[in-house]
Design an enzyme around this catalytic site. Structure first.
Site, PDB file in Angstrom:
ATOM      1  N   LEU A   1      23.810  -8.413   7.154  1.00  0.00           N
ATOM      2  CA  LEU A   1      22.683  -7.713   7.783  1.00  0.00           C
ATOM      3  C   LEU A   1      22.942  -6.210   7.673  1.00  0.00           C
ATOM      4  O   LEU A   1      23.495  -5.574   8.559  1.00  0.00           O
ATOM      5  CB  LEU A   1      22.534  -8.160   9.245  1.00  0.00           C
ATOM      6  CG  LEU A   1      21.240  -7.774   9.927  1.00  0.00           C
ATOM      7  CD1 LEU A   1      20.004  -8.228   9.141  1.00  0.00           C
ATOM      8  CD2 LEU A   1      21.183  -8.342  11.347  1.00  0.00           C
ATOM      9  N   HIS A   2      22.537  -5.645   6.560  1.00  0.00           N
ATOM     10  CA  HIS A   2      22.924  -4.284   6.172  1.00  0.00           C
ATOM     11  C   HIS A   2      22.373  -3.180   7.100  1.00  0.00           C
ATOM     12  O   HIS A   2      23.117  -2.487   7.760  1.00  0.00           O
ATOM     13  CB  HIS A   2      22.431  -3.987   4.745  1.00  0.00           C
ATOM     14  CG  HIS A   2      22.826  -4.985   3.717  1.00  0.00           C
ATOM     15  ND1 HIS A   2      24.097  -5.089   3.192  1.00  0.00           N
ATOM     16  CD2 HIS A   2      22.091  -5.944   3.091  1.00  0.00           C
ATOM     17  CE1 HIS A   2      24.123  -6.059   2.289  1.00  0.00           C
ATOM     18  NE2 HIS A   2      22.926  -6.587   2.198  1.00  0.00           N
ATOM     19  N   ASP A   3      21.076  -2.996   7.096  1.00  0.00           N
ATOM     20  CA  ASP A   3      20.476  -1.770   7.646  1.00  0.00           C
ATOM     21  C   ASP A   3      20.635  -1.568   9.149  1.00  0.00           C
ATOM     22  O   ASP A   3      20.808  -0.425   9.598  1.00  0.00           O
ATOM     23  CB  ASP A   3      18.990  -1.692   7.256  1.00  0.00           C
ATOM     24  CG  ASP A   3      18.815  -1.499   5.760  1.00  0.00           C
ATOM     25  OD1 ASP A   3      17.727  -1.808   5.240  1.00  0.00           O
ATOM     26  OD2 ASP A   3      19.771  -1.037   5.092  1.00  0.00           O
TER      27      ASP A   3
END
Ligand code: RIB
Ligand code: CA
Length: 313
Positions: free
Chosen positions: A242-244
């Protein structure tokens, strides 16, 4: 009213961008001055629409959304429908937005805000290719010393890349823009794949959003169930990175992250390593330390923060 931090979110929604925007909207510590959309995961006409869809999902049609760059500075646009779906926000059924897109070009909005707000009070949260940020810096170099900090998701080093063996998507799409930003002398906090790959949307964590039982919680679980399948197949993991939201979580709880000041340089000449972020983690060069590069995250606390704040929407 507790002290709030003024932020501009520059984004290419994208399910993980959407969760980052929801986290910001659920956090009273943050004052979202505006959201600027950029071409990235999907073309600009969809990223700007998706940003408005997310604001309406959160019951915030008052948020100002602007459209920015339709393509990278020099290279052709590369998108990621294979990850995010044709709409860029596949998963939940979200109705078309009724809130209006701002008329002003996002790059002009960024420049105007930074020139008009007191110096050092605006943080840029960059969740996509850095085209809008670079264009603003080129259009008005005087904004550089006025930016409090840029917190960005992008790059990778020990983890390699996710588009090529060496390049992460946001940097790969517009390496020239990233080169401009990393050389601008602005305080940068970088969330590369090295840290975001430790924040996996396991089944249990995705279920926790659904168990909120709210429109936002259910839509978030549907977004993640769609978004994670690509990386689960690729990496063989339970859940995808879950990058951002790591960018927004850093503003809320910086203690969740660990990293060090390094030099980060961007490859803009070799096609083989185009868009690679060369991170001098061991300080073997004399290149200036231009970014705080994060490598570790307290991922349980990260997801607890997400569920807590999205539960407020
Ligand atoms: O490589 C991951 C990044 O590229 C994330 O920001 C994702 O939304 C895509 O933009
Ligand atoms: Ca993104």
């Amino acid at each position: 009213m507790p002290h709030t931090r003024k932020i501009i979110i520059d984004t290419d929604p994208g399910q993980d961008d959407a969760v980052a925007i929801l986290l910001a909207l659920g956090s009273a510590e943050l004052d979202i001055v505006g959201i600027s959309a950029v071409a990235g995961n999907v073309p600009l006409n969809l990223t700007e629409k998706n940003a408005r869809k997310i604001c309406e999902l959160a019951g915030r049609p008052d948020i100002k959304v602007y459209a920015g760059a339709i393509r990278p500075l020099a290279r052709e646009l590369v998108t990621a429908e294979e990850v995010h779906g044709k709409t860029g926000l596949n998963g939940p059924q979200l109705r078309n937005p009724t809130m209006k897109l701002q008329d002003q070009y996002a790059v002009d909005f960024i420049v105007e805000t930074l020139m008009n707000e007191p110096s050092g009070t605006i943080t840029l949260c960059a969740l996509g290719p850095l085209t809008n940020v670079a264009l603003a810096l080129i259009r008005e170099p005087r904004i550089a010393p006025r930016i409090k900090e840029i917190v960005l998701m992008g790059g990778g080093f020990f983890e390699g890349g996710n588009v090529t063996p060496t390049a992460e998507f946001n940097i790969y799409v517009d390496p020239h823009a990233a080169d401009v930003v990393f050389k601008a002398g602005i305080p940068i906090v970088m969330m590369p794949l090295d840290v975001t790959h430790k924040a996996l949307t396991t089944a249990k964590r995705t279920q926790a959003f659904r168990q909120l039982g709210t429109r936002v919680g259910i839509a978030t679980s549907e977004m993640l169930e769609f978004f994670e399948r690509f990386d689960e197949e690729k990496y063989g993991t339970d859940g995808g990175p879950l990058h951002d939201p790591c960018v927004i979580a850093y503003l809320l709880k910086p203690e969740l992250f660990k990293g060090r000041n390094c030099n980060v340089s961007v490859e803009i000449t070799s096609e083989l390593t185009m868009g690679m972020t060369v991170i001098d983690w061991w300080g073997v060069t004399k290149r200036p330390q231009n970014a705080m590069v994060m490598r570790d995250i307290d991922h349980d606390a990260f997801f607890a923060l997400l569920v807590e704040r999205l539960g407020l929407l």
